[in-house]
Design a protein around this motif. Structure first.
Motif, mmCIF file in Angstrom:
data_model
loop_
_atom_site.group_PDB
_atom_site.id
_atom_site.type_symbol
_atom_site.label_atom_id
_atom_site.label_comp_id
_atom_site.label_asym_id
_atom_site.label_seq_id
_atom_site.Cartn_x
_atom_site.Cartn_y
_atom_site.Cartn_z
ATOM 1 N N ALA A 143 95.327 24.534 101.588
ATOM 2 C CA ALA A 143 95.964 25.853 101.582
ATOM 3 C C ALA A 143 95.383 26.747 100.498
ATOM 4 C CB ALA A 143 97.472 25.709 101.397
ATOM 5 N N ALA A 144 95.027 26.176 99.365
ATOM 6 C CA ALA A 144 94.472 26.963 98.264
ATOM 7 C C ALA A 144 93.067 27.458 98.567
ATOM 8 C CB ALA A 144 94.463 26.136 96.988
ATOM 9 N N ASN A 145 92.392 26.817 99.508
ATOM 10 C CA ASN A 145 91.000 27.152 99.762
ATOM 11 C C ASN A 145 90.711 27.754 101.133
ATOM 12 O OD1 ASN A 145 89.610 26.271 97.245
ATOM 13 N ND2 ASN A 145 90.685 24.389 97.755
ATOM 14 N N ILE A 146 91.744 28.061 101.901
ATOM 15 C CA ILE A 146 91.475 28.762 103.151
ATOM 16 C C ILE A 146 91.014 30.173 102.803
ATOM 17 C CG2 ILE A 146 93.031 27.380 104.575
ATOM 18 C CD1 ILE A 146 95.089 29.629 104.371
ATOM 19 N N ALA A 183 93.462 32.794 101.521
ATOM 20 C CA ALA A 183 94.072 32.496 100.224
ATOM 21 C C ALA A 183 93.208 32.962 99.066
ATOM 22 C CB ALA A 183 94.347 31.002 100.103
ATOM 23 N N LEU A 184 91.910 33.072 99.291
ATOM 24 C CA LEU A 184 91.020 33.507 98.223
ATOM 25 C C LEU A 184 91.414 34.890 97.693
ATOM 26 C CD1 LEU A 184 87.595 32.298 99.672
ATOM 27 C CD2 LEU A 184 89.026 31.186 97.950
ATOM 28 N N ILE A 185 91.914 35.728 98.562
ATOM 29 C CA ILE A 185 92.353 37.065 98.159
ATOM 30 C C ILE A 185 93.588 36.967 97.278
ATOM 31 C CG2 ILE A 185 93.269 39.263 99.024
ATOM 32 C CD1 ILE A 185 91.691 38.625 101.645
ATOM 33 N N TYR A 186 94.531 36.127 97.655
ATOM 34 C CA TYR A 186 95.820 36.053 96.987
ATOM 35 C C TYR A 186 95.841 35.145 95.761
ATOM 36 C CZ TYR A 186 97.331 38.463 101.124
ATOM 37 O OH TYR A 186 97.465 39.387 102.129
ATOM 38 N N ARG A 187 94.857 34.270 95.614
ATOM 39 C CA ARG A 187 94.841 33.342 94.477
ATOM 40 C C ARG A 187 94.806 34.056 93.138
ATOM 41 N NH1 ARG A 187 90.549 28.787 95.884
ATOM 42 N NH2 ARG A 187 89.394 30.095 94.463
ATOM 43 N N GLN A 188 94.284 35.264 93.114
ATOM 44 C CA GLN A 188 94.172 35.979 91.848
ATOM 45 C C GLN A 188 95.486 36.610 91.385
ATOM 46 O OE1 GLN A 188 91.609 39.535 92.378
ATOM 47 N NE2 GLN A 188 91.593 38.914 94.521
ATOM 48 N N PHE A 189 96.495 36.667 92.251
ATOM 49 C CA PHE A 189 97.771 37.269 91.889
ATOM 50 C C PHE A 189 98.673 36.267 91.175
ATOM 51 C CE2 PHE A 189 96.547 39.874 95.607
ATOM 52 C CZ PHE A 189 96.454 41.094 94.945
#
Length: 103
Positions: A69-72, A75-81
């Motif tokens: 889930a962290a690497n789909i 998710a790359l867009i949202y991981r920085q929030f």
């Protein structure tokens, strides 16, 4: 769907297929999310019933659902929030969704 529910369904399918297959081997083939279901089911059969399936074939597997889930890509867009891990990734664990194929 839950991890437990999907695994229970797969066990029921295994029982159904085994009852109709005679002495034929049963192979598990999982794709993407199904790889977690296939490994969970094969593990449960071995640990709880002492049964080994003929083979487990994994197509596009992942190590565990949290890492997947962290690497789909989305998710790359949202991981920085701030709060991404808590709101998204930790919620999987809080709902008993692990699919720990790496174990």
């Amino acid at each position: 769907p839950t991890e437990r529910g999907l695994t229970t369904d797969a066990l029921a399918l295994y029982d159904w297929a085994k009852a109709r297959s005679g002495n034929s081997s049963i192979l598990f083939w999982g794709h993407s999310l199904g790889t977690g279901v296939a490994t969970n089911t094969a593990r449960k059969l071995q640990e709880e019933r002492g049964v080994q399936v003929g083979a487990v074939i994994l197509e596009s597997p992942y190590t565990n659902i949290r890492e997947a889930a962290a690497n789909i890509p989305v998710a790359l867009i949202y991981r920085q929030f701030p709060g991404f891990e808590y709101l998204f990734l930790d919620s999987l664990a809080l709902n008993n969704m692990f699919f720990s194929s790496d174990e």
